[in-house]
Design a protein around this motif. Structure first.
Motif, PDB file in Angstrom:
ATOM      1  N   HIS A  94       0.832  -1.207   0.000  1.00  0.00           N
ATOM      2  CA  HIS A  94       0.000   0.000   0.000  1.00  0.00           C
ATOM      3  C   HIS A  94       0.864   1.254   0.000  1.00  0.00           C
ATOM      4  N   ARG A  95       2.001   1.188   0.721  1.00  0.00           N
ATOM      5  CA  ARG A  95       2.872   2.376   0.831  1.00  0.00           C
ATOM      6  C   ARG A  95       3.825   2.517  -0.361  1.00  0.00           C
ATOM      7  N   MET A  96       3.961   1.454  -1.149  1.00  0.00           N
ATOM      8  CA  MET A  96       4.961   1.414  -2.228  1.00  0.00           C
ATOM      9  C   MET A  96       4.770   2.576  -3.212  1.00  0.00           C
ATOM     10  N   ARG A  97       5.877   3.155  -3.662  1.00  0.00           N
ATOM     11  CA  ARG A  97       5.772   4.200  -4.694  1.00  0.00           C
ATOM     12  C   ARG A  97       5.504   3.546  -6.043  1.00  0.00           C
ATOM     13  N   GLU A  98       4.825   4.285  -6.931  1.00  0.00           N
ATOM     14  CA  GLU A  98       4.470   3.736  -8.235  1.00  0.00           C
ATOM     15  C   GLU A  98       5.724   3.407  -9.062  1.00  0.00           C
ATOM     16  N   ASP A  99       6.753   4.244  -8.977  1.00  0.00           N
ATOM     17  CA  ASP A  99       7.969   3.946  -9.753  1.00  0.00           C
ATOM     18  C   ASP A  99       8.665   2.694  -9.230  1.00  0.00           C
ATOM     19  N   GLU A 100       8.542   2.431  -7.915  1.00  0.00           N
ATOM     20  CA  GLU A 100       9.115   1.188  -7.357  1.00  0.00           C
ATOM     21  C   GLU A 100       8.404  -0.022  -7.961  1.00  0.00           C
ATOM     22  N   ARG A 101       7.067   0.067  -8.013  1.00  0.00           N
ATOM     23  CA  ARG A 101       6.286  -1.049  -8.590  1.00  0.00           C
ATOM     24  C   ARG A 101       6.674  -1.267 -10.047  1.00  0.00           C
ATOM     25  N   LEU A 102       6.710  -0.187 -10.814  1.00  0.00           N
ATOM     26  CA  LEU A 102       7.012  -0.316 -12.241  1.00  0.00           C
ATOM     27  C   LEU A 102       8.403  -0.905 -12.471  1.00  0.00           C
ATOM     28  N   GLY A 103       9.305  -0.658 -11.539  1.00  0.00           N
ATOM     29  CA  GLY A 103      10.668  -1.179 -11.668  1.00  0.00           C
ATOM     30  C   GLY A 103      10.742  -2.693 -11.517  1.00  0.00           C
TER      31      GLY A 103
END
Ligand SMILES: Cc1cc2nc3c(=O)[nH]c(=O)nc-3n(C[C@H](O)[C@H](O)[C@H](O)COP(=O)(O)OP(=O)(O)OC[C@H]3O[C@@H](n4cnc5c(N)ncnc54)[C@H](O)[C@@H]3O)c2cc1C
Length: 447
Positions: A135-144
């Protein structure tokens, strides 16, 4: 502009509606004698019941599909939950419920998660901690995380077999049609965040009351025809030619139909054969040759009396996965008998079984799960196999864009780079994006 669209699945229909709505003259070519693609409806010859090839579900978060229904004026033909609520049966009929409470995200899942009986306390703590981190994850972290499998990522984050099998794969199999070991972590985390964590309403389920044909296929055709467009069925396009000025669909008998622009709205395998080599050899379209498909099987089972106490239910530690009670979900069913649909995602292991084998294998499992069926007679059994139901969002896969190197040739389909898994939402998003790309071409031509 005159626009040809090859393929009358949901992506082609959505593109057609959008383009016809903008005043373009649209012609859709569909290979099969009916439209709808992977969302088609038929009338069962023995029961007379209107039935979809496979049970389709959408969620509150699938906003472009919902807007599409609103545009067609058919949203009222869908049964929609306000918030997610579904029973989950474990072995020996142990019943739990997954439900979203009217609380701020991510706390909306907490009450049902705490009461959930199909995970041990330690597993719940491990899953709960990771859900909070996701839930806290940044969107760029997910996309990576597009090159690593979700399974590897989960194990790196302390998840064990029990959590992966009974929680993460339980969520992903019906939404991605694949297990965590087969999909990129970025795609799996998109589903978890968008579908389950974004808000207390995001996972609320919607379904067609009386079939996808009345919900979107026939209304979309009507919408296009009312704006001067046509849908030509049994039209098998063999090649698409385009050079930036003119574009053409070429048929088996060599006939060419010329347009100002063409949208290729087939599945990814057919697109690979239809598109000119200057497009398929473009590295941006390299994934067309690499994408794998995954099957879904739907078992339509009619009993001579009501046998299930639910409208839909999930099953853990069972081959049943999800069971939908069409008789309860529909407004127009004979109350005497009951049609259940067993929806089997990631169904590779059952594809070699014929109808008789599927019936002999699954009906005893279904009867055991539904004590109410002991005295009931199975009056009809239909198995529908869709070998290429969805593409697999495998680690390292870069999905192709809508626009090609040739300005008046655009691609649409659930498999394109919408960010969404292979769903009705992805198909509609892709169709809408393809229409926007054509509008840009049109504006350029006017200047
Ligand atoms: C059994 C099943 C269950 C599913 N469940 C869900 C669900 O619950 N929720 C959800 O959101 N999604 C679900 N999906 C996925 C969803 O149906 C698809 O992602 C979506 O419908 C794909 O639409 P599309 O237009 O991209 O492709 P398609 O539906 O494949 O449309 C492509 C069309 O192009 C036509 N075509 C191909 N070649 C040619 C040619 N040469 N000339 C002319 N026409 C051609 C095809 O016949 C087809 O009609 C399910 C799919 C299946 C099969």
């Amino acid at each position: 502009m005159n626009v040809g669209i090859v393929g009358a699945g949901l992506a082609g229909l959505a593109a057609g509606c959008e383009l016809a709505g903008h005043g373009h003259r649209v012609t859709l070519f569909e290979k099969r004698p009916f439209a709808g693609g992977k969302t088609y409806t038929f009338t069962d010859s023995e029961t007379g019941d209107v039935t979809d090839n496979g049970q389709h579900v959408f969620m509150h978060c699938t906003t472009e599909y919902t807007s599409f229904l609103r545009k067609l004026g058919t949203l009222h033909l869908a049964r929609r939950q306000k918030r997610l609520r579904a029973p989950v049966f474990g072995p020996q009929g142990r019943r739990s419920v997954i439900a979203a409470a009217p609380l701020p995200a991510p706390f909306h899942l907490l009450p049902s998660f705490v009461a959930y009986k199909h995970l041990g306390v330690r597993s719940k703590l491990r899953v709960g901690r990771l859900l909070a981190a996701v839930h806290r994850m940044r969107e760029d972290e997910r996309l990576g995380l597009w090159e690593i499998s979700f399974d590897a990522w989960l194990r790196d984050h302390g998840q064990r077999d029990e959590e992966i099998g009974r929680f993460w794969d339980f969520l992903l199999l019906p939404t991605l049609n694949a297990r965590s070991s087969e999909v990129a972590a970025s795609d799996a985390l998109f589903v978890v965040r968008e579908g389950f964590l974004a808000s207390s309403k995001s996972a609320a389920i919607g379904l067609a009351k009386d079939g996808l044909d009345t919900l979107h296929v026939a209304p979309a055709i009507g919408y296009i025809e009312a704006r001067g467009g046509t849908v030509e069925l049994s039209s098998d396009v063999r090649r698409i030619d385009a050079d930036g000025n003119r574009a053409a669909a070429v048929f088996a008998d060599g006939t060419r139909r010329e347009f100002d622009a063409v949208v290729c709205a087939t599945g990814h395998r057919q697109a690979l054969n239809l598109l000119p080599s200057s497009v398929t050899e473009d590295p941006a379209f390299g994934a067309l040759a690499l994408m794998e498909s995954a099957p879904i099987i739907n078992l339509h089972c009619w009993f001579d009396r009501p046998v299930a106490s639910f409208s839909m239910a999930a099953f853990v530690d069972s081959e049943l996965q999800w069971v939908f009670n069409r008789s309860r979900l529909s407004d127009e069913r004979d109350a005497g008998r009951e049609q259940l649909v067993v929806s089997l995602s990631g169904a590779q292991r059952y594809m070699a079984m014929d109808k008789g084998e599927l019936e002999r294998h699954f009906i005893p499992i279904l009867r055991k799960a539904l004590p109410g069926s002991a005295q009931a007679k199975l009056i009809r059994f239909v198995a529908i196999k869709e070998p290429e139901a969805t593409f697999v969002p495998a680690p390292g896969l870069r999905r192709p864009p809508n626009s090609t190197r040739i300005v008046n040739l655009v691609v649409a389909g659930a498999y394109t780079a919408t960010g969404w898994p292979a769903t009705m939402e992805s198909a509609v998003r892709s169709g809408n994006a393809a229409a926007r790309a054509i509008n840009v071409v049109c504006q350029g031509a006017r200047k």
